[in-house]
Structure formats: C-alpha cells, structure tokens
Design a protein around this motif. Sequence first.
Motif, short mmCIF file in Angstrom:
data_model
loop_
_atom_site.label_atom_id
_atom_site.label_comp_id
_atom_site.label_asym_id
_atom_site.label_seq_id
_atom_site.Cartn_x
_atom_site.Cartn_y
_atom_site.Cartn_z
N ILE A 123 -49.87 43.62 18.83
CA ILE A 123 -51.07 42.82 19.11
C ILE A 123 -51.38 42.87 20.60
N SER A 141 -54.99 44.23 21.88
CA SER A 141 -55.90 43.25 22.47
C SER A 141 -56.12 43.48 23.97
N ASN A 142 -55.47 44.52 24.51
CA ASN A 142 -55.59 44.86 25.92
C ASN A 142 -56.67 45.93 26.10
N SER A 143 -57.71 45.62 26.85
CA SER A 143 -58.81 46.56 27.04
C SER A 143 -58.35 47.86 27.70
N ILE A 176 -60.12 44.19 19.58
CA ILE A 176 -59.76 43.18 20.59
C ILE A 176 -60.11 41.79 20.09
N SER A 177 -61.29 41.64 19.51
CA SER A 177 -61.73 40.34 19.01
C SER A 177 -60.80 39.83 17.92
N TYR A 178 -60.44 40.71 16.98
CA TYR A 178 -59.59 40.32 15.86
C TYR A 178 -58.16 40.00 16.30
N THR A 179 -57.53 40.92 17.03
CA THR A 179 -56.13 40.70 17.40
C THR A 179 -55.97 39.52 18.35
N SER A 180 -56.96 39.27 19.20
CA SER A 180 -56.91 38.11 20.09
C SER A 180 -56.97 36.81 19.29
N GLU A 196 -53.42 36.16 17.66
CA GLU A 196 -52.24 36.27 18.54
C GLU A 196 -51.43 34.98 18.59
#
Length: 386
Positions: free
Chosen positions: A237, A241-243, A340-344, A347
């Motif tokens: 994750i 979630s890291n750009s 990113i939206s989903y995993t953030s 988390e």
Amino acid sequence: MNDLSSLFGNSTGLSGMLGDYSAIRSGSYKKLMRSYYGQVSDSSGSKSSGRSNNTLEKVLEERRNPTVSKEVSAANSKLSTSIASYRNALGTLQSDSTYTDTENGSSGRDKVKSALKSYVSAYNDSVTTAKKSTVTNMTSNVAGAMDATKENVDALKEIGITLNSDGTMSFNEKVYDAVELDTVKDIFDGNAALSYGSKVASRLNRISDYVPSATSTNDTTSNITTVSNSKSLMESIANLSNSGWYSKAKNDKGEEILNKDSVRSELNKYIEFYNSTIQTAKSSGVSGVISNLATMQQKTAQYTASLAEIGITVGSDGKLSVNKDTFDSANDDKIQSNLISYTSAIETNARLLNYYSTTKNDSSSGYLANGKYNTTDIVSSMYGQV
C-alpha cells in the motif's frame, strides 16, 4: 421488529448467554436434562433408564449437530456470497465516481440507475436466502438491514424503490428518472452516520464477524499468518499510494509514459497480499482484526467502479483480480490517480488490522471462529476466568 423477530428468531441477550454458558460449564445443564428424561416413560408406562439415557444422548447430539434440510443447507452455504454481493452493490452506490459522467459518453444517471438495479437485486437475494438460513448471527444482521430499509421507506420511495409485502424491493425506473442524483447520493451516503446507506453498511460489516473461512481452524496459526500478510499488505500500500512510484520515462518516440510493467508487478503483489489477508483474517478470534477487515472491504467496495476502469475487479467474495489487457490499455494518469486514491483510503484500516493481529490487544467476545469458547474475553474476565 415483531415481524423480523418471528422470522429470524429471538436472542436471549448477554444474560441468557452467560446463564447458558455457566450452566454448561458447571454441568448443571446436563444434570437437569438427565433428571427430566429420567422421568420419561416408555410406551408401556414403565420407566427405563436405558431408554432415558439414549434419549438424552440424542437430544444432546441434536443440539451439537442439528440436522437441517437440503434447502436450508444450501441457503446456509449461499448466504455469505449473497451478502458479499449485497455489500459490493452498496459500495458502488456510496462511491463518488458512480455519480459522475464517464469517458465513453454514458451519463452518471445511467450508472446510478444500473447501480440501483444491482442493489435491489442483491438486497432481494440476501433477504430471500436469509429467510431459509439457520445461521442466526448472519440472518439477524440481514434483519437489521431490513429494519433500516423499513425506517427509510419514504425516502427510498422518492427514488423509485418500494418494499413488497414479503420484504423484498421493487424498482420503478419512471420514478427514478425524475429524481436528482444528489437525492440518491444523500440516501446512500456512507459518510453520514444517520443515512440509510450507513445504517445498512454497519449491519453488513457486522456480518463479516461470522463469515467462516476454510483456511485455518487454529486461531494462533491464523493470527500469525494474518500478521505476515497484513505487514506485506501495508508495504505494498505504501508503494502504490506514493506518487513517486509512478514516475514516467521517455520512450523511443520521446513520449513520457508510465512504466506499466513495474506498476502492474507491484499491483499483483498487493492483490496477492490483500486476498491472503482476507482469507486468514476471517479466521481470527480478535475482534479488532475482524472489524477493520470489514471496514477495509467496505471501502474497497466503494471503489469498485474506479478500480474497474483500470482493470481491477472486486469479486463476490470480496477478493481482487486484475485483467492485464484492460490495465495496460488504461490511461496512465487514471492508473495513478485511481490507485493512489483507493490505497490511501484503506491504509488506516490495513495498519489497524496489522496492529490488532500483532498485539491481540482487542479480545473477541463469546465464541471464536472455529467454534471454541474464548476464555480470555471480557465476559470471562468478569466472572473470574471461568
């Protein structure tokens, strides 16, 4: 509520549970049964200790392993799948992306209509299956969802959903066509504590406590495996979630493109860890693990539509899979923003799941997933670790 009670049966509550448990532990329950059936006479009117003992054993065996019809057995097997579909359908209606226009020209209105139809179908399947099931811990929460539906019958009617006499729903497209989408969104809003959607979600999340898993019958083994899976899940994750994980490089044509092979490789790891965590966490006797698993699955269901855009499917059992061709053809920016939206969003629950599976700080109440009574739970502590 009276109708629901008669349909699904009544619960004796905490005091009844403690009374039954105390009687069983002390042996007084068995003594009472022996005393009662010792007075049972055979057909000739004479007493028979052999007959009474045999009768007692039959009664006790029936309580341990109740016999059910094929129809009931089929309903019991199907119920968890029906409820998983119900949860996914609710998650779609709680997802913001459901209410927006899509790139292929179809409107948000069309997506919401389709989502409502799926919700009604999943709701009806769960209610119909629950009526035939004897898994009371699960059916009682379906009954709770039905009760929440009754409480919101007027609001649901405004968007085209009506209740039938048997407790199922019907959907009227003509009524829906005249409704503003914000009205539908407000009814199912998962962030509003008193909304219909939140009340139903709380019931469906509770059901996750009682969904059996075939992975393990040993709670210690299950918790150790959950720790390993959830730790790997958190690491995956953190990457997704890291750009910075989505940096682009120039191809032969000088175009900046996403390294989809690298992202897909990490995504496959994430899906493997996510699915394994679901499988093992369901066997945990720790309520903190189970509750955060349920919330994590609920949030995943809310992202069903956006995940589908990049080739990720949420199955009826809550597990994930990815279609390579759909993923590879998806827009680079959409892959990044959607992941990113989903995993953030999940988390926090993944971290809490790992915390509880590691420390077992939050004890379970009553019986464990494998059917054993948890002697370290708060109820036992109240009674001197009986």
